[in-house]
Design a protein around this motif. Sequence first.
Motif, PDB file in Angstrom:
ATOM      1  N   SER A   6       0.941  -1.127  -0.223  1.00  0.00           N
ATOM      2  CA  SER A   6       0.613  -0.177  -0.005  1.00  0.00           C
ATOM      3  C   SER A   6       0.814   1.501   0.006  1.00  0.00           C
ATOM      4  N   ARG A   7       1.661   1.177   0.819  1.00  0.00           N
ATOM      5  CA  ARG A   7       2.950   1.977   0.737  1.00  0.00           C
ATOM      6  C   ARG A   7       3.731   2.488  -0.775  1.00  0.00           C
ATOM      7  N   ALA A   8       4.087   1.310  -0.971  1.00  0.00           N
ATOM      8  CA  ALA A   8       4.316   1.584  -2.300  1.00  0.00           C
ATOM      9  C   ALA A   8       3.021   2.394  -3.488  1.00  0.00           C
ATOM     10  N   LEU A   9       2.407   1.688  -3.846  1.00  0.00           N
ATOM     11  CA  LEU A   9       1.700   2.205  -4.312  1.00  0.00           C
ATOM     12  C   LEU A   9       1.047   3.630  -4.301  1.00  0.00           C
ATOM     13  N   TYR A  10       0.928   4.360  -3.104  1.00  0.00           N
ATOM     14  CA  TYR A  10       0.758   5.113  -2.332  1.00  0.00           C
ATOM     15  C   TYR A  10       1.563   6.662  -3.603  1.00  0.00           C
ATOM     16  N   ASP A  11       2.788   5.894  -3.342  1.00  0.00           N
ATOM     17  CA  ASP A  11       3.884   6.846  -3.234  1.00  0.00           C
ATOM     18  C   ASP A  11       4.006   6.543  -5.396  1.00  0.00           C
ATOM     19  N   SER A  15       2.415  10.639  -7.405  1.00  0.00           N
ATOM     20  CA  SER A  15       3.418  10.902  -8.521  1.00  0.00           C
ATOM     21  C   SER A  15       2.096  11.524  -9.842  1.00  0.00           C
ATOM     22  N   VAL A  16       1.200  11.148  -9.984  1.00  0.00           N
ATOM     23  CA  VAL A  16       0.542  11.199 -10.752  1.00  0.00           C
ATOM     24  C   VAL A  16      -1.148  11.737 -10.545  1.00  0.00           C
ATOM     25  N   MET A  17      -1.286  11.379  -9.232  1.00  0.00           N
ATOM     26  CA  MET A  17      -3.077  12.100  -8.368  1.00  0.00           C
ATOM     27  C   MET A  17      -2.507  13.018  -7.778  1.00  0.00           C
ATOM     28  N   PRO A  18      -3.215  13.681  -7.849  1.00  0.00           N
ATOM     29  CA  PRO A  18      -2.984  14.971  -6.516  1.00  0.00           C
ATOM     30  C   PRO A  18      -3.833  14.184  -5.507  1.00  0.00           C
ATOM     31  N   GLY A  19      -2.614  14.435  -4.876  1.00  0.00           N
ATOM     32  CA  GLY A  19      -3.247  13.773  -3.256  1.00  0.00           C
ATOM     33  C   GLY A  19      -3.158  12.533  -2.671  1.00  0.00           C
ATOM     34  N   GLY A  20      -2.464  12.022  -4.221  1.00  0.00           N
ATOM     35  CA  GLY A  20      -3.080  10.434  -4.575  1.00  0.00           C
ATOM     36  C   GLY A  20      -3.803   9.789  -4.905  1.00  0.00           C
ATOM     37  N   VAL A  21      -5.163  10.582  -4.789  1.00  0.00           N
ATOM     38  CA  VAL A  21      -6.312  10.012  -4.688  1.00  0.00           C
ATOM     39  C   VAL A  21      -7.021  10.698  -5.497  1.00  0.00           C
ATOM     40  N   ASN A  22      -9.010  10.116  -6.091  1.00  0.00           N
ATOM     41  CA  ASN A  22      -9.450  10.620  -6.909  1.00  0.00           C
ATOM     42  C   ASN A  22     -10.648  10.868  -6.022  1.00  0.00           C
ATOM     43  N   SER A  23     -10.890  10.594  -4.664  1.00  0.00           N
ATOM     44  CA  SER A  23     -11.975  11.286  -4.220  1.00  0.00           C
ATOM     45  C   SER A  23     -11.168  11.495  -2.886  1.00  0.00           C
ATOM     46  N   ALA A  24     -11.284  13.133  -2.314  1.00  0.00           N
ATOM     47  CA  ALA A  24     -10.619  14.111  -1.171  1.00  0.00           C
ATOM     48  C   ALA A  24     -10.625  13.082  -0.145  1.00  0.00           C
ATOM     49  N   ALA A  28      -8.095  11.434   3.983  1.00  0.00           N
ATOM     50  CA  ALA A  28      -7.937  11.233   5.246  1.00  0.00           C
ATOM     51  C   ALA A  28      -7.015  10.536   6.087  1.00  0.00           C
ATOM     52  N   ILE A  29      -7.166   9.455   6.294  1.00  0.00           N
ATOM     53  CA  ILE A  29      -6.280   8.620   6.731  1.00  0.00           C
ATOM     54  C   ILE A  29      -5.078   8.413   6.312  1.00  0.00           C
ATOM     55  N   GLU A  30      -4.083   8.381   7.580  1.00  0.00           N
ATOM     56  CA  GLU A  30      -2.607   9.422   7.780  1.00  0.00           C
ATOM     57  C   GLU A  30      -1.846   8.128   8.538  1.00  0.00           C
ATOM     58  N   PRO A  31      -0.397   7.561   8.054  1.00  0.00           N
ATOM     59  CA  PRO A  31      -0.118   8.543   6.800  1.00  0.00           C
ATOM     60  C   PRO A  31      -0.615   8.478   5.450  1.00  0.00           C
ATOM     61  N   TYR A  32      -0.966   7.747   5.174  1.00  0.00           N
ATOM     62  CA  TYR A  32      -1.595   7.182   3.762  1.00  0.00           C
ATOM     63  C   TYR A  32      -2.685   6.090   3.978  1.00  0.00           C
ATOM     64  N   PRO A  33      -3.481   5.704   2.623  1.00  0.00           N
ATOM     65  CA  PRO A  33      -4.576   4.548   3.076  1.00  0.00           C
ATOM     66  C   PRO A  33      -4.294   3.208   2.335  1.00  0.00           C
ATOM     67  N   PHE A  34      -4.273   2.354   2.707  1.00  0.00           N
ATOM     68  CA  PHE A  34      -4.328   1.040   2.300  1.00  0.00           C
ATOM     69  C   PHE A  34      -5.037   0.773   0.903  1.00  0.00           C
ATOM     70  N   PHE A  35      -4.325  -0.038   0.083  1.00  0.00           N
ATOM     71  CA  PHE A  35      -5.049   0.170  -1.346  1.00  0.00           C
ATOM     72  C   PHE A  35      -5.819  -1.004  -1.569  1.00  0.00           C
ATOM     73  N   VAL A  36      -7.249  -1.262  -1.278  1.00  0.00           N
ATOM     74  CA  VAL A  36      -7.944  -2.459  -1.556  1.00  0.00           C
ATOM     75  C   VAL A  36      -7.516  -3.792  -2.611  1.00  0.00           C
ATOM     76  N   ALA A  47      -4.111  -4.701  -0.406  1.00  0.00           N
ATOM     77  CA  ALA A  47      -3.238  -5.457  -1.469  1.00  0.00           C
ATOM     78  C   ALA A  47      -1.905  -5.709  -0.643  1.00  0.00           C
ATOM     79  N   ASP A  48      -1.742  -6.067   0.617  1.00  0.00           N
ATOM     80  CA  ASP A  48      -0.881  -6.339   0.835  1.00  0.00           C
ATOM     81  C   ASP A  48      -1.199  -7.870   1.629  1.00  0.00           C
ATOM     82  N   GLY A  49      -2.535  -8.455   2.101  1.00  0.00           N
ATOM     83  CA  GLY A  49      -2.920  -9.754   1.790  1.00  0.00           C
ATOM     84  C   GLY A  49      -3.684  -9.290   3.501  1.00  0.00           C
ATOM     85  N   ASN A  50      -3.883  -7.855   4.176  1.00  0.00           N
ATOM     86  CA  ASN A  50      -4.380  -7.671   5.138  1.00  0.00           C
ATOM     87  C   ASN A  50      -5.997  -8.048   5.311  1.00  0.00           C
TER      88      ASN A  50
END
Length: 448
Positions: A6-11, A15-24, A28-36, A47-50
């Motif tokens: 998830s950290r690597a995906l957010y990184d 680089s390509v989306m404002p705030g790294g997301v497509n809906s603000a 809100a999750i800090e320091p970054y959201p987990f990716f489903v 994305a890490d199997g959790n």
Amino acid sequence: MTDDNSRALYDRALSVMPGGVNSAVRAAIEPYPFFVQKGDRGHVIDADGNRYIDWVMGLGPLLLGHNLPESVQAGIQQKASEGPMYGTPTEIEVDLAEFVVRHVPSVEKIRFVNSGTEATTSAVRLARGYTGRNKIVVMQGGYHGAQESTLVEGDAESPTPSSAGIPQAFAEHTLPVPFNDEDAMREVFEKHGEDIAAVLTEPILGNHGIVYPEDGYHEFVREITTEYGALHIFDEVITGFRVGGLGCAQSEFGVTPDLTTFGKIIGGGFPVGAIGGRAEIIEHFTPAGDVFQAGTFSGHPVTMAAGLETLQFAAENDVYAHVNDLGEQLRSGLTDIVADQAPSYTVTGTDSMFKVIFTREGPGRDELDGQCPAGSRQDPDCPRYEFSPKDAGDVKAAESDRWRRIFWGQMKEQGVFLSQNQFECQFVSYGHIEADVEDTLEAYKDAL
């Protein structure tokens, strides 16, 4: 519990989306959201199997959970296999329209669009076009999508845009008043009544905590809009086909609005919005009338199939009994936990919606006899009544930073996915089971 992927995906996303997301709200999750990676009944797997028990449910659309019943999935797949879209009407949009008209008391005709925001934008335009008036009354802290007419804060005397990019001249036509405040509503009508096109309100505030209406409030709004010739618009994007079952929240409250906006569940998890109401008003949309409204993807056949199959399945099975019973179990269990561990906090919600609001004041532990057993319902006889949030300002005054910065992470570590901040709703789905409720209540005990 690791989150390297998830950290690597957010990184990459930064680089390509404002705030790294497509809906603000997702950031809100800090320091970054987990990716489903995928959903599984009432759970999501990242994305890490959790694995997490998912009470967000896509922010509300997933009434049936992540695994669709076979009949629902088959109906969606059939439409998708026949072709993506055509730029001409299809039978399935008529079928869904007929279903909604049969079940929602106030809806005589309906126009499908592509999102809740598009629905409320079109409803405001329609109200202005139908009445020939300019001003819209909204509730402070209510949310009606990312549109210029409702991204407004302040009060009726000094409304201002709540986002950059909205001219002050737009905000001057929007009159914010506190939810549940009859005096404020009466005052704004006495001053501006001849130019008020509509009152736009959620039946239950669902995007600024869950705030239940005081007894008689919606009846009052219905009466004063009728008195002044303004339209009464219920925004049921969140509550539609969730609160009150197939009749929506308006049937539960016994109020018949002039217009209703829909989204989320009416599309079965696909992008959707809709505006329904009295035929004489809806027919002011083009091409029947003079209020322009159109969209390339409106009435998309795959979305229409998803919505129709979802609602038909709910009508023919025990979906509402299941989700409402689990919602009651959650709120009852949370009420007991809060009474023991955090008596100043408030449990809110109804049917399959729930939330704990970190209110700062409340009755003492020895003063809770006779409290609402499964969440605040604005009952004057409840010892929590005077402390229970009555409007969005009361929720805003809660310990929202503690909720987001400490509590949310503690729940995540225990495998429970809650909405991304203090204000968004949480939802039960048909995919959840009693074990999910029990595990979640244990996590609340530990985190609180």
